[in-house]
Write a protein that holds these residues in place. Structure first.
Motif, PDB file in Angstrom:
ATOM      1  N   THR A  61       0.830  -1.208   0.000  1.00  0.00           N
ATOM      2  CA  THR A  61       0.000   0.000   0.000  1.00  0.00           C
ATOM      3  C   THR A  61       0.864   1.256   0.000  1.00  0.00           C
ATOM      4  OG1 THR A  61      -1.803  -1.130   1.139  1.00  0.00           O
ATOM      5  CG2 THR A  61      -1.765   1.260   1.275  1.00  0.00           C
ATOM      6  N   GLU A  65       0.754   4.055  -2.968  1.00  0.00           N
ATOM      7  CA  GLU A  65       0.437   5.463  -2.714  1.00  0.00           C
ATOM      8  C   GLU A  65       1.583   6.361  -3.163  1.00  0.00           C
ATOM      9  OE1 GLU A  65      -0.585   5.539   1.413  1.00  0.00           O
ATOM     10  OE2 GLU A  65      -2.647   4.849   1.040  1.00  0.00           O
ATOM     11  N   PRO A  71      -3.264  -0.396  -5.794  1.00  0.00           N
ATOM     12  CA  PRO A  71      -2.562  -1.534  -5.192  1.00  0.00           C
ATOM     13  C   PRO A  71      -2.479  -2.714  -6.166  1.00  0.00           C
ATOM     14  CG  PRO A  71      -4.122  -0.616  -3.625  1.00  0.00           C
ATOM     15  CD  PRO A  71      -4.354   0.105  -4.928  1.00  0.00           C
ATOM     16  N   LYS A  98      -0.458  -7.626   6.025  1.00  0.00           N
ATOM     17  CA  LYS A  98       0.519  -6.797   5.318  1.00  0.00           C
ATOM     18  C   LYS A  98       1.668  -7.608   4.742  1.00  0.00           C
ATOM     19  CE  LYS A  98      -0.436  -2.626   7.973  1.00  0.00           C
ATOM     20  NZ  LYS A  98       0.110  -1.612   8.906  1.00  0.00           N
TER      21      LYS A  98
END
Lengths: 150, 150
Positions: A61, A65, A71, A98
């Motif tokens: 992520t 960004e 993503p 994650k």
DNA sequence: TATTGTTATACTCTATAACTATA
DNA sequence: TATAGTTATAGAGTATAACAATA
């Protein structure tokens, strides 16, 4: 003073400047891309690898960004890097959802070897500019980065 | 004086500046691309259409050299424009090998309508900058264009 | 022969939609 | 339910290789 007094004229100037900058950006970006030598990574994959090399492990992520892509897109760029063994995935021990991406030794080696070579022609152009022009470009780089992140 | 005296240090500075600018260019370029709304033309096709609108009919080779892509790549971009009726092909009467591309009325209309909208967010950012910073960006745009064309 | 342009094919990069796994 | 990430699929953009048409 004259900036505020001539409202709509100034607005048109800024619009024209915006178009001019955008056009220049697109041109130089394509030029960078065309300088890529065969066998190199693509520009998106290279940018991610440089980031991992410089800043250390990042989540997917965070990468998406940073590069302003979805993503899903970033996952595919990362797939190319991991397939080539330039980067590796690992699970975050604190949060199993994650994924932490990091550059492999091979990837870091590539970054170091490729950077100077890749932009050699550009650096040569910069070296021939007067000091003031290099300063303008340095300031512009900072501003464009800020605007990109806004 | 100090520029020439500190040879290799200055060379490293210029290299670092080159990487910094290249990174900033890539970031802002992706940001521009992410601002594109669905239904818009892609960035390559848009750049060609703007060129045809501004400069009038051009041969395929002229377009490919201007955009630093191969003639084969440009032919495909042009295919997208002609399929959408934004541009038209015609044979050069003087030299039957050449093809002249021109913007259709529909294409010109699109350029005019889309330009301001497409870079609206960017112009808004520019308007908030101090005058000096806008000047640095304007100078940078000129320099980058020259370097891209070199 | 040289120049101009096209088509075939393949790769990178990106997006949306639909999905799995974990919190 | 919400968050993090993945895969499937599609389209833009680009390149190289092989080709046709014209000079």
């Amino acid at each position: 003073m004259s900036e505020k007094a001539s409202g709509s004229a100034a607005a048109r100037d800024v619009e024209a400047l915006g178009e001019e900058i955008a056009a220049a950006i697109a041109r130089i970006y394509r030029r960078f891309r065309s300088e890529r030598v065969s066998g190199d990574l693509g520009d998106a994959a290279t940018a991610v690898l440089i980031l991992l090399h410089k800043k250390g492990p990042q989540t997917l992520t965070a990468l998406s960004e940073h590069e302003h892509v979805t993503p899903a897109s970033m996952s595919q760029v990362v797939n190319r890097l991991t397939t080539a063994d330039y980067a590796a995935r690992s699970r975050d021990p604190q949060d199993g959802r994650k994924v932490l991406l990091s550059a492999t030794p091979l990837g870091s080696e590539l970054v170091i070897a490729a950077r100077a070579r890749r932009y050699a022609w550009f650096s040569a152009q910069l070296a021939e500019l007067p000091k003031d022009d290099r300063a303008a470009l340095a300031r512009a780089a900072t501003l464009l980065r800020q605007i990109a992140d806004s």
